[in-house]
Design an enzyme around this catalytic site. Sequence first.
Site, PDB file in Angstrom:
ATOM      1  N   SER A 174      44.408  22.917  51.506  1.00 40.40           N
ATOM      2  CA  SER A 174      43.797  22.733  50.126  1.00 40.40           C
ATOM      3  C   SER A 174      42.821  21.372  50.169  1.00 40.40           C
ATOM      4  O   SER A 174      42.196  21.112  50.885  1.00 40.40           O
ATOM      5  CB  SER A 174      45.127  22.998  49.080  1.00 40.40           C
ATOM      6  OG  SER A 174      44.144  22.990  47.648  1.00 40.40           O
ATOM      7  N   HIS A 228      46.828  31.318  46.862  1.00 40.51           N
ATOM      8  CA  HIS A 228      46.877  29.744  47.508  1.00 40.51           C
ATOM      9  C   HIS A 228      48.107  29.011  47.489  1.00 40.51           C
ATOM     10  O   HIS A 228      48.183  28.430  48.611  1.00 40.51           O
ATOM     11  CB  HIS A 228      45.922  29.150  46.223  1.00 40.51           C
ATOM     12  CG  HIS A 228      45.670  27.791  46.792  1.00 40.51           C
ATOM     13  ND1 HIS A 228      44.638  27.692  47.490  1.00 40.51           N
ATOM     14  CD2 HIS A 228      46.057  26.541  46.450  1.00 40.51           C
ATOM     15  CE1 HIS A 228      44.264  26.361  47.803  1.00 40.51           C
ATOM     16  NE2 HIS A 228      45.310  25.459  47.086  1.00 40.51           N
ATOM     17  N   ASP A 272      43.126  34.326  47.287  1.00 44.41           N
ATOM     18  CA  ASP A 272      43.591  33.034  47.189  1.00 44.41           C
ATOM     19  C   ASP A 272      43.736  32.511  45.473  1.00 44.41           C
ATOM     20  O   ASP A 272      44.907  31.977  44.875  1.00 44.41           O
ATOM     21  CB  ASP A 272      42.390  32.115  47.408  1.00 44.41           C
ATOM     22  CG  ASP A 272      42.719  30.549  47.487  1.00 44.41           C
ATOM     23  OD1 ASP A 272      43.523  30.145  48.668  1.00 44.41           O
ATOM     24  OD2 ASP A 272      42.747  30.187  46.520  1.00 44.41           O
TER      25      ASP A 272
END
Length: 286
Positions: free
Chosen positions: A96, A267, A212
Amino acid sequence: MKLTLKIFFGILMLLNTSLAYKPVVLVHGIMTGSGSMEIISRRIQEKHPGTKVYNVNRFESWSSLETMWHQVLEIGLDIANISSHYPEGINLIGYSQGGLVARGIVQTFPNVSVSTFISLSSPQGGQYGAGFLHVVFPGLVKESAYELFYSRVGQHTSVGNYWKDPYHQTLYEEYSVFLPYINNHIMSAKSDDFKSNLLRLKRFVLIGGPDDQVITPWQSSQFGYYNVNETVVELREQDIYMSDRIGLRALDESGRLHIVTVPGINHFNWHMNVSIVDDYLLPYLD
Ligand SMILES: *[C@@H]1O[C@H](CO)[C@@H](O)[C@H](O)[C@H]1NC(C)=O
Ligand SMILES: *[C@@H]1O[C@H](CO)[C@@H](O)[C@H](O)[C@H]1NC(C)=O
Ligand SMILES: *[C@@H]1O[C@H](CO)[C@@H](O)[C@H](O)[C@H]1NC(C)=O
Ligand SMILES: *[C@@H]1O[C@H](CO)[C@@H](O)[C@H](O)[C@H]1NC(C)=O
């Protein structure tokens, strides 16, 4: 005698495996810390015994909102120190926001020698979406977030540094102090270094996927992004690639750029899923 020999060869084998793999440095995401990267750390050591894993514990929790340049420079010094002990190079994995911090480090520090760099669902092309905003700024909506982020004050947050509102490109260029520079979209005295440093990579692996739900558009994890009317333009149609601003095209043409799309992963699961480590990280770690 027999036992001594066995022990001798046992030690030799241990030495051999411990020399076989390059050390791995992990950089965590926003609003979390090194703890969130433990599953990846443990799995690498289990499957590639002897691998030394460094799990960065700086800028955890709220301090992960400090500016991108500050994080790049601080964490970069630590990683340069680690790198100096491994002349063969290190491998680097950022998850990330951590993948964008890691890219900043690769492009900024000539004394960080990375062999494989894996970007695990990172907003490499920028971010324009509520999924990410609401992790940190529950009250903001994407349409007006630029009013905060494209200001001196807004640039004091990491998210502001890679917020890329497709409808306010001019303000982005005027205010953003990180992404347009690290992408050589705005040229600076450092542009040549940013490119030549990235070109030292043996492999650049960009992992992301359509489910995601936080990185927006999800293609940003692979340098794709919105055009002026919010249509996604993929990496190879982007100026950063076509004009080879940071070396992505050269990496691609020499077989060093790996674009990996994995459907079905939210995610918050990329770094929590052992089969992601097995299937998409370990094969790239030498
Ligand atoms: C570099 O790393 C060593 C351990 O490997 C540590 O003792 C030293 O304090 C570090 N130096 C800096 C400047 O971080
Ligand atoms: C790496 O380079 C930076 C400047 O680019 C320097 O400040 C740092 O001391 C260097 N670290 C090592 C371990 O050589
Ligand atoms: C987006 O805008 C460009 C020109 O600004 C235009 O050529 C293109 O057709 C538009 N695409 C869509 C999907 O509206
Ligand atoms: C874990 O990853 C695999 C793909 O490697 C996927 O099939 C599975 O659904 C994932 N599990 C979760 C909870 O995301």
